[in-house]
Scaffold this motif. Sequence first.
Motif, PDB file in Angstrom:
ATOM      1  N   ILE A 197       0.856  -1.115  -0.224  1.00 36.34           N
ATOM      2  CA  ILE A 197       0.073  -0.060   0.207  1.00 36.34           C
ATOM      3  C   ILE A 197       0.941   1.401  -0.059  1.00 36.34           C
ATOM      4  O   ILE A 197       1.880   1.344   0.709  1.00 36.34           O
ATOM      5  CB  ILE A 197      -1.178   0.184   1.181  1.00 36.34           C
ATOM      6  CG1 ILE A 197      -1.884   1.177   1.244  1.00 36.34           C
ATOM      7  CG2 ILE A 197      -0.085  -0.173   2.556  1.00 36.34           C
ATOM      8  CD1 ILE A 197      -2.844   1.258   2.081  1.00 36.34           C
ATOM      9  N   GLU A 198       0.510   2.272  -0.852  1.00 36.47           N
ATOM     10  CA  GLU A 198       1.372   3.574  -1.096  1.00 36.47           C
ATOM     11  C   GLU A 198       0.665   4.483  -1.758  1.00 36.47           C
ATOM     12  O   GLU A 198      -0.413   4.496  -2.129  1.00 36.47           O
ATOM     13  CB  GLU A 198       2.610   3.039  -1.464  1.00 36.47           C
ATOM     14  CG  GLU A 198       2.444   2.628  -3.259  1.00 36.47           C
ATOM     15  CD  GLU A 198       3.775   1.772  -3.677  1.00 36.47           C
ATOM     16  OE1 GLU A 198       4.712   1.751  -2.909  1.00 36.47           O
ATOM     17  OE2 GLU A 198       3.809   1.553  -4.995  1.00 36.47           O
ATOM     18  N   ALA A 199       1.356   5.613  -2.024  1.00 30.19           N
ATOM     19  CA  ALA A 199       0.790   6.831  -2.693  1.00 30.19           C
ATOM     20  C   ALA A 199      -0.247   7.336  -2.101  1.00 30.19           C
ATOM     21  O   ALA A 199      -1.394   7.502  -3.011  1.00 30.19           O
ATOM     22  CB  ALA A 199       0.704   6.200  -4.319  1.00 30.19           C
ATOM     23  N   SER A 200      -0.395   7.625  -1.044  1.00 32.16           N
ATOM     24  CA  SER A 200      -1.651   8.135  -0.338  1.00 32.16           C
ATOM     25  C   SER A 200      -2.006   9.718  -0.849  1.00 32.16           C
ATOM     26  O   SER A 200      -1.020  10.545  -0.949  1.00 32.16           O
ATOM     27  CB  SER A 200      -1.483   8.178   1.124  1.00 32.16           C
ATOM     28  OG  SER A 200      -0.284   9.094   1.630  1.00 32.16           O
ATOM     29  N   ILE A 201      -3.444   9.831  -0.678  1.00 35.89           N
ATOM     30  CA  ILE A 201      -3.781  11.044  -0.984  1.00 35.89           C
ATOM     31  C   ILE A 201      -5.101  11.313  -0.022  1.00 35.89           C
ATOM     32  O   ILE A 201      -5.871  10.649  -0.269  1.00 35.89           O
ATOM     33  CB  ILE A 201      -4.254  11.412  -2.539  1.00 35.89           C
ATOM     34  CG1 ILE A 201      -3.197  11.095  -3.627  1.00 35.89           C
ATOM     35  CG2 ILE A 201      -5.015  12.673  -2.778  1.00 35.89           C
ATOM     36  CD1 ILE A 201      -1.929  12.195  -3.548  1.00 35.89           C
ATOM     37  N   PRO A 266      -3.473   0.610 -13.164  1.00 38.81           N
ATOM     38  CA  PRO A 266      -3.468   2.344 -12.871  1.00 38.81           C
ATOM     39  C   PRO A 266      -3.214   2.453 -11.267  1.00 38.81           C
ATOM     40  O   PRO A 266      -3.673   1.742 -10.423  1.00 38.81           O
ATOM     41  CB  PRO A 266      -5.052   2.323 -13.180  1.00 38.81           C
ATOM     42  CG  PRO A 266      -5.607   0.986 -12.741  1.00 38.81           C
ATOM     43  CD  PRO A 266      -4.806  -0.077 -13.458  1.00 38.81           C
ATOM     44  N   GLY A 267      -2.649   3.561 -11.134  1.00 42.10           N
ATOM     45  CA  GLY A 267      -2.235   3.842  -9.787  1.00 42.10           C
ATOM     46  C   GLY A 267      -1.328   5.183  -9.659  1.00 42.10           C
ATOM     47  O   GLY A 267      -1.353   5.774 -10.668  1.00 42.10           O
ATOM     48  N   GLY A 268      -0.644   5.401  -8.592  1.00 36.15           N
ATOM     49  CA  GLY A 268       0.123   6.525  -8.312  1.00 36.15           C
ATOM     50  C   GLY A 268      -0.800   7.782  -8.493  1.00 36.15           C
ATOM     51  O   GLY A 268      -0.303   8.785  -8.962  1.00 36.15           O
ATOM     52  N   GLN A 269      -1.893   7.686  -7.761  1.00 34.37           N
ATOM     53  CA  GLN A 269      -2.850   8.948  -8.152  1.00 34.37           C
ATOM     54  C   GLN A 269      -2.819   9.872  -7.373  1.00 34.37           C
ATOM     55  O   GLN A 269      -2.151  10.304  -6.494  1.00 34.37           O
ATOM     56  CB  GLN A 269      -4.485   8.274  -7.841  1.00 34.37           C
ATOM     57  CG  GLN A 269      -4.519   8.079  -6.400  1.00 34.37           C
ATOM     58  CD  GLN A 269      -3.791   6.798  -5.941  1.00 34.37           C
ATOM     59  OE1 GLN A 269      -3.645   5.905  -6.552  1.00 34.37           O
ATOM     60  NE2 GLN A 269      -3.377   7.043  -4.522  1.00 34.37           N
ATOM     61  N   SER A 270      -3.445  11.170  -7.972  1.00 32.96           N
ATOM     62  CA  SER A 270      -3.638  12.453  -6.976  1.00 32.96           C
ATOM     63  C   SER A 270      -5.121  12.771  -7.530  1.00 32.96           C
ATOM     64  O   SER A 270      -5.675  12.325  -8.561  1.00 32.96           O
ATOM     65  CB  SER A 270      -2.679  13.473  -7.890  1.00 32.96           C
ATOM     66  OG  SER A 270      -2.675  14.595  -7.024  1.00 32.96           O
ATOM     67  N   VAL A 271      -5.571  13.624  -6.496  1.00 26.74           N
ATOM     68  CA  VAL A 271      -6.917  13.971  -6.747  1.00 26.74           C
ATOM     69  C   VAL A 271      -6.987  15.663  -6.456  1.00 26.74           C
ATOM     70  O   VAL A 271      -6.368  15.978  -5.618  1.00 26.74           O
ATOM     71  CB  VAL A 271      -7.857  13.396  -5.893  1.00 26.74           C
ATOM     72  CG1 VAL A 271      -9.192  13.894  -5.893  1.00 26.74           C
ATOM     73  CG2 VAL A 271      -8.091  11.835  -5.992  1.00 26.74           C
TER      74      VAL A 271
END
Length: 307
Positions: A197-201, A266-271
């Motif tokens: 689990i990673e790349a938290s937003i 898909p991942g490494g997201q931003s919002v």
Amino acid sequence: MDIAEFHAEVYRYVALIPYGKVTSYGHIAKLIGMPSHSRHVGQALKFLAPDAGVPWQRVISSAGTISSRGPGTNGAARQRVALEAEGVEVTNGRTGEFRLYYAASSFGSQNSAIFFAKSSTGKPGSWTNEGLVTSTSTGATYNAIDPHLIIDGGNWWLSLGSFWSGIKLIALGSSTGKPSASTIYSLATRTADSGAIEASIVYKYGSYYYLFTSWDDCCEGISSTYNIRVGRSTSISGGYVDQSGVALTAGGGTLILATHDAIYGPGGQSVYTDVDAPVLVYHYYTTTTSNLAINLLDFSSGWPVVY
């Protein structure tokens, strides 16, 4: 398009800016289809009647500054008051300043550190390194990587973490950009799949804070199993659950986007918030390329749905 029509279009788009959010004069001009007329957007707002019901205060310059534009002759002061009433931080001396949080690590290790830099313009060569924010080393319970800054009213927070014990949150001083307390909050943890689990937003919408994370394996082309999960809480510092009520600290996480059709990992997201809807940005693979993608998010059910 005559002046009256242009003004009407400005007011229509400004009315769509969500409460507590801002956009620029140039962005409004682009939405109207006249990108070279950002100055005219400001003029339209300056001549807006005080009782028009249009949230003119939510439009600022591209440098992040407020100005005298707006109804009346004391628009800058009134704009500041109006924005602060919506929870938007307006700070003397830092208005228009860019801040960049970034991490350095060796792959697959906890020898990691997060730093930040600042710039008045955001241009290459203008950045000043402000030093270490936080770090971890072998044997730590978490991994100081994947930073994400959240400004919630006047409070600054940094989410971080990858594998090990998962996603953490620390409080930052808004003036220093560095930790203001020693408390480390745990937001999400996985025990399955090596704790991937990673790349938290953290993104606030309505009365909830939504924690978006990426699960499973990144960066392996079409063999990537990356996918995007979400949970929500009424408190930024913990209590996140998924749509089934499972705590994110117990491995919960509602799937919102995974491999489908010709899109892999898909991942490494931003919002972020745009005038028409919240926007989800992420990367993915195809059989021939790696790409950056944008989708909109629908929160009408209380949970984000990608469309």
